[in-house]
Motif scaffolding. Structure first.
Motif, short mmCIF file in Angstrom:
data_model
loop_
_atom_site.label_atom_id
_atom_site.label_comp_id
_atom_site.label_asym_id
_atom_site.label_seq_id
_atom_site.Cartn_x
_atom_site.Cartn_y
_atom_site.Cartn_z
N ASN A 155 33.13 72.46 58.65
CA ASN A 155 34.35 71.94 59.28
C ASN A 155 35.37 73.02 59.59
O ASN A 155 36.52 72.98 59.12
CB ASN A 155 34.97 70.85 58.41
CG ASN A 155 34.04 69.66 58.20
OD1 ASN A 155 33.20 69.37 59.03
ND2 ASN A 155 34.19 68.98 57.08
N ILE A 156 34.95 74.00 60.37
CA ILE A 156 35.86 75.05 60.84
C ILE A 156 35.64 75.27 62.33
O ILE A 156 34.59 74.95 62.88
CB ILE A 156 35.63 76.39 60.10
CG1 ILE A 156 34.19 76.88 60.29
CG2 ILE A 156 36.00 76.28 58.63
CD1 ILE A 156 33.95 78.29 59.78
N HIS A 157 36.66 75.82 62.97
CA HIS A 157 36.55 76.25 64.36
C HIS A 157 36.11 77.71 64.36
O HIS A 157 36.67 78.52 63.61
CB HIS A 157 37.90 76.14 65.07
CG HIS A 157 38.52 74.78 65.03
ND1 HIS A 157 38.05 73.71 65.78
CD2 HIS A 157 39.58 74.30 64.32
CE1 HIS A 157 38.78 72.65 65.54
NE2 HIS A 157 39.72 72.97 64.66
N PHE A 158 35.12 78.04 65.18
CA PHE A 158 34.71 79.45 65.21
C PHE A 158 34.11 79.85 66.55
O PHE A 158 33.62 79.01 67.31
CB PHE A 158 33.74 79.77 64.07
CG PHE A 158 32.35 79.19 64.23
CD1 PHE A 158 31.41 79.78 65.08
CD2 PHE A 158 31.98 78.07 63.51
CE1 PHE A 158 30.13 79.26 65.22
CE2 PHE A 158 30.69 77.53 63.64
CZ PHE A 158 29.77 78.13 64.50
N VAL A 159 34.17 81.16 66.80
CA VAL A 159 33.49 81.78 67.94
C VAL A 159 32.71 82.96 67.37
O VAL A 159 33.27 83.78 66.65
CB VAL A 159 34.48 82.28 69.01
CG1 VAL A 159 33.74 82.99 70.14
CG2 VAL A 159 35.31 81.13 69.57
N ALA A 160 31.43 83.03 67.66
CA ALA A 160 30.61 84.12 67.12
C ALA A 160 29.46 84.43 68.06
O ALA A 160 29.10 83.61 68.91
CB ALA A 160 30.08 83.74 65.74
N SER A 161 28.91 85.61 67.89
CA SER A 161 27.76 86.02 68.68
C SER A 161 26.48 85.47 68.04
O SER A 161 26.42 85.30 66.81
CB SER A 161 27.69 87.55 68.74
OG SER A 161 26.56 87.99 69.45
N ASN A 162 25.48 85.20 68.86
CA ASN A 162 24.20 84.72 68.35
C ASN A 162 23.39 85.90 67.83
O ASN A 162 22.64 86.54 68.57
CB ASN A 162 23.43 83.99 69.45
CG ASN A 162 22.20 83.27 68.91
OD1 ASN A 162 21.71 83.59 67.82
ND2 ASN A 162 21.72 82.30 69.65
N LEU A 163 23.57 86.20 66.56
CA LEU A 163 22.93 87.38 65.98
C LEU A 163 21.49 87.12 65.56
O LEU A 163 20.70 88.06 65.44
CB LEU A 163 23.75 87.87 64.78
CG LEU A 163 25.15 88.38 65.15
CD1 LEU A 163 25.94 88.72 63.91
CD2 LEU A 163 25.05 89.58 66.07
N GLU A 164 21.15 85.87 65.38
CA GLU A 164 19.75 85.57 65.05
C GLU A 164 18.85 85.90 66.24
O GLU A 164 17.83 86.57 66.10
CB GLU A 164 19.59 84.10 64.65
CG GLU A 164 18.18 83.77 64.19
CD GLU A 164 18.07 82.39 63.57
OE1 GLU A 164 17.09 81.68 63.90
OE2 GLU A 164 18.94 82.04 62.75
N SER A 165 19.26 85.43 67.44
CA SER A 165 18.45 85.72 68.63
C SER A 165 18.51 87.20 68.98
O SER A 165 17.53 87.79 69.43
CB SER A 165 18.92 84.87 69.81
OG SER A 165 20.23 85.23 70.21
N GLY A 166 19.69 87.82 68.75
CA GLY A 166 19.83 89.26 69.02
C GLY A 166 18.93 90.08 68.13
O GLY A 166 18.31 91.07 68.58
N THR A 167 18.82 89.68 66.86
CA THR A 167 17.95 90.39 65.92
C THR A 167 16.48 90.17 66.28
O THR A 167 15.66 91.10 66.20
CB THR A 167 18.21 89.92 64.48
OG1 THR A 167 19.60 90.08 64.18
CG2 THR A 167 17.38 90.71 63.48
N PHE A 168 16.16 88.95 66.66
CA PHE A 168 14.78 88.66 67.09
C PHE A 168 14.39 89.60 68.24
O PHE A 168 13.31 90.19 68.23
CB PHE A 168 14.66 87.20 67.54
CG PHE A 168 13.27 86.82 67.96
CD1 PHE A 168 12.36 86.31 67.05
CD2 PHE A 168 12.86 87.00 69.28
CE1 PHE A 168 11.06 85.97 67.45
CE2 PHE A 168 11.57 86.67 69.69
CZ PHE A 168 10.67 86.15 68.77
N GLU A 169 15.30 89.73 69.23
CA GLU A 169 15.04 90.63 70.36
C GLU A 169 14.85 92.07 69.91
O GLU A 169 13.95 92.78 70.38
CB GLU A 169 16.21 90.57 71.35
CG GLU A 169 16.14 89.48 72.38
CD GLU A 169 17.15 89.72 73.49
OE1 GLU A 169 16.87 90.53 74.39
OE2 GLU A 169 18.23 89.10 73.43
N ALA A 170 15.74 92.51 68.99
CA ALA A 170 15.71 93.90 68.53
C ALA A 170 14.41 94.22 67.80
O ALA A 170 13.76 95.25 68.06
CB ALA A 170 16.92 94.17 67.63
#
Length: 342
Positions: free
Chosen positions: A158-173
């Motif tokens: 129950n929080i408002h947030f903005v974040a990068s999709n690091l799971e997909s970014g790590t998968f790519e890396a």
């Protein structure tokens, strides 16, 4: 002439009218006639009258100020994020009150209290790497002051947030490294209390298992993101029975520390060991030996979106409904940027 600012009371006394009439005339209220408005505004101009913004803000219940707490403004990532925040704040006529936690949880807690005392209308924050309890945000919630977390978000509901999709970014890396032929890939991850560390871990595991490779927990180490912590992590890998041929680092700064240490040991960078990092910061363009790829997290875009959400929440009409409020959970897609010379 007195240096004391002219007040509405003085204008009212000189024109022999009520204070409320002066106030309405200055604000072009429809109940005040044109001639009275002209008389009041003429007198206000002659006396160099300026509205008392503090009094206005008090009556409106707003300060038109938002607080921003960042771990380190010196980091290019957060500098870009604050630029996005300030651009939106400027467009919407808000002032930004900025503070740095310097990645210290106690300092963060103190800054939260001070922001509340400064009567900010809302708060944007990227939590420190040492923050592992979150009760200090409750004071804002109880006072109905909205908070939007960005980039580094706490593991709470129950929080408002903005974040990068690091799971997909790590998968790519990791997938990128696997396609280059690497099979023993180390990861210097961040503190376990950060959601971003969990996302990196999940992305790493998904990439490895998608290539039918078993996840080896000993090839992932958690680091405090300091140079000393990075060196300790590197020693762990260099003395490992399965010495990694590639290492994914938590960010470009950790990559810099790791590469510099490896070079001091005469290890050939991106020959004996390939490096991939996160953030795609400008600093990597000035490194003698750079990571072969970096995950772009779009900090400016994150900052803009977080500020937009916060200001929407601040200006949202208050509801008498007892229904659970909707929470903004915005995920910005990351992108793997491969070095041009690789």
């Amino acid at each position: 002439m007195s240096d004391k600012p002219t007040t509405i009371k003085e204008i009212a006394k000189l024109l022999d009218i009520s204070v409320s009439t002066v106030s309405r005339a200055l604000n072009d209220h429809s109940s005040i006639g044109l001639i009275t408005k002209m008389r009041v505004k003429k007198m206000a101009k002659e006396l160099n009258y300026e509205p008392n913004q503090r009094a206005i803000q008090f009556l409106q219940g707003k300060s038109n100020t938002i607080g921003v707490i960042l771990p380190e403004l010196a980091e290019s990532f957060f500098s870009a994020a604050i630029s996005g925040i300030e651009d939106i704040a400027y467009q919407r006529n808000y002032t930004v009150l900025l503070a740095q936690s310097h990645d210290d949880a106690d300092r963060e807690k103190l800054l939260i209290e001070k922001m509340k005392m400064q009567r900010v209308d809302g708060l944007l924050i990227s939590v420190s790497k040492t923050t592992n309890t979150y009760e200090h945000f409750e004071a804002f919630k109880k006072s109905n002051i909205p908070i939007v977390f960005f980039d580094r978000i706490p593991p709470v509901k129950n929080i408002h947030f903005v974040a990068s999709n690091l799971e997909s970014g790590t998968f790519e890396a990791v997938n990128f490294l696997l396609k280059k032929g690497h099979r023993t890939i180390g990861m210097i991850n961040g503190p376990t209390n950060l959601v971003a560390s969990t996302e990196r871990k999940n992305g790493y595991i998904k990439a490895m298992t998608s290539h039918r490779l078993k996840f080896d927990p000993s090839l992932m180490v958690n680091c405090d993101l300091t140079e000393a912590g990075t060196i300790e992590s590197m020693d762990n890998f260099l003395n490992h029975k399965r010495k990694p041929t590639a290492i994914v680092t938590f960010n470009d700064y950790v990559a810099l520390f790791a590469i510099r240490y490896a070079r001091s040991l005469n290890i050939q960078i991106n020959k004996e060991i390939d490096f991939v990092s996160y953030a795609n910061l400008p600093l990597i363009n000035y490194m003698d030996f750079t990571p072969i790829a970096s995950v772009e997290q779009f900090p400016y875009k994150q900052g803009k979106k977080a500020a937009d959400i916060l200001l929407d929440l601040i200006n949202k009409p208050k509801s008498d409904s007892d229904t659970e409020p909707a929470y903004y959970n915005v995920v910005v897609e990351s992108e793997l940027i491969i070095s041009k010379d690789k």
